[in-house]
Motif scaffolding. Sequence first.
Motif, PDB file in Angstrom:
ATOM      1  N   UNK A  34       0.825  -1.193   0.000  1.00 11.56           N
ATOM      2  CA  UNK A  34       0.000   0.000   0.000  1.00 11.56           C
ATOM      3  C   UNK A  34       0.873   1.264   0.000  1.00 11.56           C
ATOM      4  N   UNK A  35       2.024   1.172   0.662  1.00  8.85           N
ATOM      5  CA  UNK A  35       2.922   2.320   0.708  1.00  8.85           C
ATOM      6  C   UNK A  35       3.409   2.679  -0.700  1.00  8.85           C
ATOM      7  N   UNK A  36       3.760   1.678  -1.481  1.00  6.88           N
ATOM      8  CA  UNK A  36       4.220   1.913  -2.846  1.00  6.88           C
ATOM      9  C   UNK A  36       3.106   2.549  -3.680  1.00  6.88           C
ATOM     10  N   UNK A  37       1.904   2.041  -3.548  1.00  7.06           N
ATOM     11  CA  UNK A  37       0.762   2.604  -4.282  1.00  7.06           C
ATOM     12  C   UNK A  37       0.531   4.057  -3.866  1.00  7.06           C
ATOM     13  N   UNK A  38       0.658   4.339  -2.571  1.00 10.02           N
ATOM     14  CA  UNK A  38       0.471   5.703  -2.070  1.00 10.02           C
ATOM     15  C   UNK A  38       1.435   6.670  -2.754  1.00 10.02           C
ATOM     16  N   UNK A  96      -5.880   3.996  -8.808  1.00  9.20           N
ATOM     17  CA  UNK A  96      -6.844   4.172  -7.721  1.00  9.20           C
ATOM     18  C   UNK A  96      -7.782   2.967  -7.645  1.00  9.20           C
ATOM     19  N   UNK A  97      -8.185   2.445  -8.787  1.00  2.45           N
ATOM     20  CA  UNK A  97      -9.014   1.235  -8.770  1.00  2.45           C
ATOM     21  C   UNK A  97      -8.246   0.082  -8.124  1.00  2.45           C
ATOM     22  N   UNK A  98      -6.967  -0.073  -8.479  1.00  5.63           N
ATOM     23  CA  UNK A  98      -6.135  -1.112  -7.866  1.00  5.63           C
ATOM     24  C   UNK A  98      -5.984  -0.845  -6.365  1.00  5.63           C
ATOM     25  N   UNK A  99      -5.815   0.399  -6.025  1.00  6.61           N
ATOM     26  CA  UNK A  99      -5.671   0.786  -4.618  1.00  6.61           C
ATOM     27  C   UNK A  99      -6.910   0.422  -3.818  1.00  6.61           C
ATOM     28  N   UNK A 100      -8.076   0.643  -4.398  1.00  8.42           N
ATOM     29  CA  UNK A 100      -9.325   0.286  -3.717  1.00  8.42           C
ATOM     30  C   UNK A 100      -9.427  -1.221  -3.499  1.00  8.42           C
ATOM     31  N   UNK A 101      -9.005  -1.997  -4.485  1.00  9.73           N
ATOM     32  CA  UNK A 101      -9.014  -3.456  -4.342  1.00  9.73           C
ATOM     33  C   UNK A 101      -8.093  -3.867  -3.192  1.00  9.73           C
ATOM     34  N   UNK A 102      -6.872  -3.320  -3.181  1.00 10.49           N
ATOM     35  CA  UNK A 102      -5.922  -3.654  -2.114  1.00 10.49           C
ATOM     36  C   UNK A 102      -6.478  -3.233  -0.763  1.00 10.49           C
ATOM     37  N   UNK A 103      -7.088  -2.069  -0.715  1.00 11.95           N
ATOM     38  CA  UNK A 103      -7.634  -1.551   0.555  1.00 11.95           C
ATOM     39  C   UNK A 103      -8.742  -2.452   1.097  1.00 11.95           C
ATOM     40  N   UNK A 104      -9.553  -3.022   0.205  1.00 17.67           N
ATOM     41  CA  UNK A 104     -10.633  -3.882   0.655  1.00 17.67           C
ATOM     42  C   UNK A 104     -10.148  -5.257   1.101  1.00 17.67           C
ATOM     43  N   UNK A 105      -9.037  -5.726   0.544  1.00 19.67           N
ATOM     44  CA  UNK A 105      -8.568  -7.064   0.919  1.00 19.67           C
ATOM     45  C   UNK A 105      -7.479  -7.047   1.984  1.00 19.67           C
ATOM     46  N   UNK A 106      -6.866  -5.898   2.239  1.00 19.19           N
ATOM     47  CA  UNK A 106      -5.811  -5.797   3.250  1.00 19.19           C
ATOM     48  C   UNK A 106      -6.322  -5.026   4.461  1.00 19.19           C
ATOM     49  N   UNK A 107      -5.944  -5.463   5.636  1.00 19.25           N
ATOM     50  CA  UNK A 107      -6.358  -4.708   6.824  1.00 19.25           C
ATOM     51  C   UNK A 107      -5.644  -3.368   6.893  1.00 19.25           C
ATOM     52  N   UNK A 108      -6.328  -2.390   7.458  1.00 19.33           N
ATOM     53  CA  UNK A 108      -5.725  -1.069   7.653  1.00 19.33           C
ATOM     54  C   UNK A 108      -4.786  -1.113   8.850  1.00 19.33           C
ATOM     55  N   UNK A 109      -3.770  -0.264   8.859  1.00 16.27           N
ATOM     56  CA  UNK A 109      -2.897  -0.208  10.033  1.00 16.27           C
ATOM     57  C   UNK A 109      -3.688   0.239  11.261  1.00 16.27           C
TER      58      UNK A 109
END
Length: 162
Positions: free
Chosen positions: A1-5, A48-61
Amino acid sequence: MMLIHWLTLLLVVAAYATSGDPTRGHNPLDFLLGQIHVLTGCLLFILVLARLVVRFISPLPPVTNTAPVLAAAKAGHGLLYLFMLLTPLAGWCKLSSKVSDFDAILFSPPLLAQPSPWLHQLGNAHETIGNLFITLVGLHAVAALVHHYYFKDETLKKMLPH
């Protein structure tokens, strides 16, 4: 997620730095900047679409602050996501209303043949939406610095390489 950010930030900066009407150029450099602007906008939308997918499948810090700060952070992030999607969509509508074909260096984005009146209006708001988005990005950066220097928590460090 950091790389995507950080890739997202890089694309946002590139799109903003090359902003202007990509269909009008006074010289080859103007046309190149327009192509870069459209390309970065398209890449931003896909990222951003990829980021949303990652955000939904990965837990937030884990969150390190209280409820009011958490509510503000959620609202701010929600607005950032909205504008990360809305800005390139508005640009696509604007481009579609001006030309029927556009070369964005690596590809030609599919354009709308006849944008509806609503989509035409969305396209006309592209610049305003983009400026609001850049303002949100600036507020997001200020919030990160407030976390780091005022709250003295780990929020900013979570997004920096170790």
